[in-house]
Design an enzyme around this catalytic site. Structure first.
Site, PDB file in Angstrom:
ATOM      1  N   PHE A 121     -35.073  20.578  -2.535  1.00  0.00           N
ATOM      2  CA  PHE A 121     -35.317  19.469  -3.463  1.00  0.00           C
ATOM      3  C   PHE A 121     -33.971  19.107  -4.086  1.00  0.00           C
ATOM      4  CE2 PHE A 121     -36.527  18.139  -7.832  1.00  0.00           C
ATOM      5  CZ  PHE A 121     -37.590  17.292  -7.612  1.00  0.00           C
ATOM      6  N   GLU A 125     -27.002  16.243  -9.799  1.00  0.00           N
ATOM      7  CA  GLU A 125     -25.650  15.839  -9.370  1.00  0.00           C
ATOM      8  C   GLU A 125     -24.637  16.362 -10.383  1.00  0.00           C
ATOM      9  OE1 GLU A 125     -25.657  11.593  -8.892  1.00  0.00           O
ATOM     10  OE2 GLU A 125     -27.264  11.668  -7.381  1.00  0.00           O
ATOM     11  N   PRO A 126     -23.343  16.297 -10.036  1.00  0.00           N
ATOM     12  CA  PRO A 126     -22.345  16.811 -10.978  1.00  0.00           C
ATOM     13  C   PRO A 126     -22.461  16.182 -12.369  1.00  0.00           C
ATOM     14  CG  PRO A 126     -21.319  16.385  -8.843  1.00  0.00           C
ATOM     15  CD  PRO A 126     -22.739  15.908  -8.742  1.00  0.00           C
ATOM     16  N   ASP A 239     -43.985  18.155 -12.624  1.00  0.00           N
ATOM     17  CA  ASP A 239     -45.195  18.396 -13.442  1.00  0.00           C
ATOM     18  C   ASP A 239     -46.043  19.508 -12.826  1.00  0.00           C
ATOM     19  OD1 ASP A 239     -44.632  16.520 -15.312  1.00  0.00           O
ATOM     20  OD2 ASP A 239     -46.010  14.988 -14.527  1.00  0.00           O
ATOM     21  N   ARG A 267     -38.163  59.815 -20.528  1.00  0.00           N
ATOM     22  CA  ARG A 267     -36.814  60.072 -21.035  1.00  0.00           C
ATOM     23  C   ARG A 267     -36.879  60.650 -22.457  1.00  0.00           C
ATOM     24  NH1 ARG A 267     -31.535  61.038 -19.692  1.00  0.00           N
ATOM     25  NH2 ARG A 267     -30.131  60.183 -21.274  1.00  0.00           N
ATOM     26  N   GLN A 335     -32.197  47.681 -22.322  1.00  0.00           N
ATOM     27  CA  GLN A 335     -31.717  48.399 -23.514  1.00  0.00           C
ATOM     28  C   GLN A 335     -32.343  49.791 -23.601  1.00  0.00           C
ATOM     29  OE1 GLN A 335     -29.414  47.159 -25.317  1.00  0.00           O
ATOM     30  NE2 GLN A 335     -29.337  48.598 -27.024  1.00  0.00           N
ATOM     31  N   GLU A 362     -35.166  23.148 -13.719  1.00  0.00           N
ATOM     32  CA  GLU A 362     -36.416  22.381 -13.924  1.00  0.00           C
ATOM     33  C   GLU A 362     -36.636  22.070 -15.405  1.00  0.00           C
ATOM     34  OE1 GLU A 362     -39.828  23.336 -11.442  1.00  0.00           O
ATOM     35  OE2 GLU A 362     -38.481  24.398 -10.083  1.00  0.00           O
ATOM     36  N   GLU A 366     -34.096  23.625 -24.039  1.00  0.00           N
ATOM     37  CA  GLU A 366     -33.919  22.551 -25.043  1.00  0.00           C
ATOM     38  C   GLU A 366     -34.647  21.283 -24.603  1.00  0.00           C
ATOM     39  OE1 GLU A 366     -31.535  24.401 -23.743  1.00  0.00           O
ATOM     40  OE2 GLU A 366     -30.893  25.581 -25.474  1.00  0.00           O
TER      41      GLU A 366
HETATM   42  C1  LIG Z   1     -30.296  28.848 -10.018  1.00  0.00           C
HETATM   43  C2  LIG Z   1     -30.401  27.373 -10.089  1.00  0.00           C
HETATM   44  C3  LIG Z   1     -31.098  26.679  -9.106  1.00  0.00           C
HETATM   45  C4  LIG Z   1     -31.172  25.290  -9.128  1.00  0.00           C
HETATM   46  N1  LIG Z   1     -31.824  24.635  -8.121  1.00  0.00           N
HETATM   47  C5  LIG Z   1     -31.881  23.276  -8.119  1.00  0.00           C
HETATM   48  C6  LIG Z   1     -32.520  22.574  -7.053  1.00  0.00           C
HETATM   49  O1  LIG Z   1     -33.059  23.184  -6.113  1.00  0.00           O
HETATM   50  N2  LIG Z   1     -32.511  21.212  -7.077  1.00  0.00           N
HETATM   51  C7  LIG Z   1     -31.945  20.494  -8.087  1.00  0.00           C
HETATM   52  O2  LIG Z   1     -31.980  19.281  -8.027  1.00  0.00           O
HETATM   53  N3  LIG Z   1     -31.320  21.134  -9.116  1.00  0.00           N
HETATM   54  C8  LIG Z   1     -31.276  22.500  -9.155  1.00  0.00           C
HETATM   55  N4  LIG Z   1     -30.647  23.182 -10.178  1.00  0.00           N
HETATM   56  C9  LIG Z   1     -29.973  22.398 -11.214  1.00  0.00           C
HETATM   57  C10 LIG Z   1     -30.721  22.395 -12.527  1.00  0.00           C
HETATM   58  O3  LIG Z   1     -31.873  21.603 -12.438  1.00  0.00           O
HETATM   59  C11 LIG Z   1     -29.742  21.918 -13.606  1.00  0.00           C
HETATM   60  O4  LIG Z   1     -28.790  22.950 -13.776  1.00  0.00           O
HETATM   61  C12 LIG Z   1     -30.435  21.635 -14.930  1.00  0.00           C
HETATM   62  O5  LIG Z   1     -31.215  20.464 -14.845  1.00  0.00           O
HETATM   63  C13 LIG Z   1     -29.435  21.492 -16.075  1.00  0.00           C
HETATM   64  O6  LIG Z   1     -28.426  20.592 -15.720  1.00  0.00           O
HETATM   65  P1  LIG Z   1     -26.885  21.001 -15.921  1.00  0.00           P
HETATM   66  O7  LIG Z   1     -26.688  22.367 -15.369  1.00  0.00           O
HETATM   67  O8  LIG Z   1     -26.072  19.898 -15.402  1.00  0.00           O
HETATM   68  O9  LIG Z   1     -26.715  21.115 -17.487  1.00  0.00           O
HETATM   69  P2  LIG Z   1     -26.434  19.899 -18.504  1.00  0.00           P
HETATM   70  O10 LIG Z   1     -27.371  18.781 -18.260  1.00  0.00           O
HETATM   71  O11 LIG Z   1     -24.979  19.627 -18.511  1.00  0.00           O
HETATM   72  O12 LIG Z   1     -26.845  20.585 -19.858  1.00  0.00           O
HETATM   73  C14 LIG Z   1     -26.144  21.754 -20.331  1.00  0.00           C
HETATM   74  C15 LIG Z   1     -26.964  22.362 -21.445  1.00  0.00           C
HETATM   75  O13 LIG Z   1     -26.946  21.475 -22.562  1.00  0.00           O
HETATM   76  C16 LIG Z   1     -28.169  21.581 -23.269  1.00  0.00           C
HETATM   77  N5  LIG Z   1     -28.749  20.228 -23.359  1.00  0.00           N
HETATM   78  C17 LIG Z   1     -28.708  19.238 -22.424  1.00  0.00           C
HETATM   79  N6  LIG Z   1     -29.355  18.156 -22.865  1.00  0.00           N
HETATM   80  C18 LIG Z   1     -29.822  18.455 -24.101  1.00  0.00           C
HETATM   81  C19 LIG Z   1     -30.587  17.738 -25.097  1.00  0.00           C
HETATM   82  N7  LIG Z   1     -31.056  16.504 -24.885  1.00  0.00           N
HETATM   83  N8  LIG Z   1     -30.854  18.376 -26.269  1.00  0.00           N
HETATM   84  C20 LIG Z   1     -30.433  19.630 -26.502  1.00  0.00           C
HETATM   85  N9  LIG Z   1     -29.725  20.353 -25.600  1.00  0.00           N
HETATM   86  C21 LIG Z   1     -29.427  19.776 -24.419  1.00  0.00           C
HETATM   87  C22 LIG Z   1     -29.053  22.590 -22.502  1.00  0.00           C
HETATM   88  O14 LIG Z   1     -28.894  23.866 -23.079  1.00  0.00           O
HETATM   89  C23 LIG Z   1     -28.434  22.598 -21.119  1.00  0.00           C
HETATM   90  O15 LIG Z   1     -28.632  23.823 -20.439  1.00  0.00           O
HETATM   91  C24 LIG Z   1     -30.561  24.567 -10.188  1.00  0.00           C
HETATM   92  C25 LIG Z   1     -29.884  25.259 -11.204  1.00  0.00           C
HETATM   93  C26 LIG Z   1     -29.791  26.639 -11.164  1.00  0.00           C
HETATM   94  C27 LIG Z   1     -29.058  27.367 -12.251  1.00  0.00           C
END
Ligand SMILES: Cc1cc2nc3c(=O)[nH]c(=O)nc-3n(C[C@H](O)[C@H](O)[C@H](O)COP(=O)(O)OP(=O)(O)OC[C@H]3O[C@@H](n4cnc5c(N)ncnc54)[C@H](O)[C@@H]3O)c2cc1C
Length: 385
Positions: A121, A125-126, A239, A267, A335, A362, A366
């Site tokens: 899925f 994106e970056p 969902d 333990r 722990q 997913e 937050e």
């Molecule tokens: C192990 C793993 C597997 C994944 N697999 C998939 C996949 O199969 N397909 C896919 O499409 N994606 C995948 N992802 C990506 C994942 O969905 C994203 O990492 C996630 O949506 C968060 O995006 P980001 O890492 O860019 O964090 P950012 O969007 O940059 O956010 C960073 C942090 O800021 C905080 N934040 C962001 N917005 C808000 C807000 N509005 N209010 C308060 N706090 C906020 C949260 O703490 C968040 O973690 C995967 C990620 C991981 C770690």
């Protein structure tokens, strides 16, 4: 724990849970242990199919959220790698099952259910994670009955090894070039010309990587749903899966608490078992109560989905509470074991790594709070005069 915790489950559901646990412990865990870290374990995916679990995802037009939760929790108890391999087949192929034209369903659903094709899925994106409506991978009509896809995807589970990717791209230009409108979902084969990828070394029990689309061609027949409906396809999938991320977390929490309870009886420190130090018992008691409460919330969210009343606020509460309590439970189990739990290869060292990511993917915790708060304010807002 007592059978009373499962009073709301029917005999078939209890049987599914028990059989899945046995399959995970006896058959799937050894296959997982033989895999290459960071790459898709195809033998494990085939093992899930042989065990009949993938058929449960794809045998009808709709997937039972409750079945998904029971299987994910049961797999997580003994084999987190099998759990994620199962969930990713579902997440990657559910949009094809739910929104794909018949020919596309015929092409992919059978092989994904048989474990001979691996699905993924690709939404993130970056520059678009928590806010997927900001995604920029573009799909431009090429005038020859299809689209050219150009851009990047990042943190995609099962990339770059998957056989089919559900890809979300921006088809709209002009005013539609921003926001949730104007996104379209496509099924793209992993060997499509112009598609390349690279693995990333991550704290996760499965392969994960980046994808580059360099003018990848996708025909109109590869569109899932209607052009412009991509965001709806993505949200409909999330969902369904959101409560089951909570179930994955609960499986890990229950195993961690079982390990901690057993160890606390064995333990001894200061001349008595850890179990007789009240600080230990009370912490474990709190976590057990919170874990079982979160599990019931997960099941309630799944039942609401299956009853045709999906409730995003309830699903968000379930994912939030379950993933947060699982982190706390695994941390406490580490722990109360002391140093031994941090030795590479210890089951808790394994869980400590695997429990972290579900609080981010997913929808980070937050974002779940945002969904819950919005639902609360919407419900409390006065009706328009
Ligand atoms: C192990 C793993 C597997 C994944 N697999 C998939 C996949 O199969 N397909 C896919 O499409 N994606 C995948 N992802 C990506 C994942 O969905 C994203 O990492 C996630 O949506 C968060 O995006 P980001 O890492 O860019 O964090 P950012 O969007 O940059 O956010 C960073 C942090 O800021 C905080 N934040 C962001 N917005 C808000 C807000 N509005 N209010 C308060 N706090 C906020 C949260 O703490 C968040 O973690 C995967 C990620 C991981 C770690």
């Amino acid at each position: 724990m007592s059978d009373a915790l499962d009073l709301h489950l029917g005999p078939e559901q209890r049987d599914l849970y028990a059989r899945t646990r046995t399959l995970a412990a006896e058959t799937l865990a050894p296959i997982a242990a033989a895999g290459t870290p960071g790459r898709v374990n195809r033998a494990l995916v085939r093992g899930l199919a042989k065990g009949g679990l993938l058929d449960r995802l794809f045998s009808g037009d709709e997937v039972s959220a409750m079945g998904l939760c029971l299987i994910r929790e049961a797999l997580a108890r003994d084999c987190t790698e099998a759990e994620t391999a199962f969930a990713l087949q579902g997440l990657g192929a559910y949009p094809i099952l739910q929104a794909g034209p018949p020919a596309l369903r015929d092409e992919w659903i059978g092989p994904v259910a048989a474990g001979t094709a691996v699905a993924a899925f690709a939404l993130t994106e970056p520059e678009a994670g928590s806010d997927p409506a900001a995604l920029s991978l573009s799909a431009r009509p090429d005038g020859a009955g299809g689209y050219r896809l150009t851009g990047e995807k990042l943190w995609i589970s099962n990339a770059p090894d998957a056989d089919v990717y559900t890809v979300f791209a921006r088809t709209a230009t002009g005013d539609g070039a921003r926001g949730a409108r104007g996104l379209t979902a496509f099924a793209v084969p992993g060997d499509a010309p112009g598609l390349s990828g690279a693995p990333r070394d991550m704290l996760a029990p499965h392969a994960i990587g980046s994808l580059t689309f360099d003018g990848v061609w996708a025909s109109d027949a590869q569109v899932l749903g209607q052009p412009g409906e991509g965001f709806r396809v993505a949200m409909h999938t999330l969902d369904l899966f959101r409560p089951s991320v909570g179930a994955f977390a609960i499986g890990m929490a229950r195993t961690a608490l079982d390990l901690a309870t057993g160890y606390a009886l064995e333990r001894h420190t200061f001349g008595r078992p850890l179990a007789q130090h009240q600080a230990v018992g009370h912490r474990l008691a709190d976590l057990r109560a919170q874990t079982e409460a979160a599990r019931l919330l997960v099941h309630q969210a799944a039942r609401a989905h299956d009853a045709g009343m999906p409730d995003p606020g309830l699903a968000a509460m379930a994912k939030l509470l379950a993933t947060e309590v699982a982190q706390a439970a695994v941390d406490a189990a580490v722990q109360f074991h002391g140093a031994v739990a941090l030795e590479h290869g210890h089951p808790l060292e394994h869980l400590y790594r695997d429990v972290r990511a579900p609080r981010i993917y997913e929808g980070a915790s937050e974002i779940q709070r945002e969904i819950i708060a919005r639902a609360m304010f919407r419900a409390a807002a006065p009706a328009p005069a």
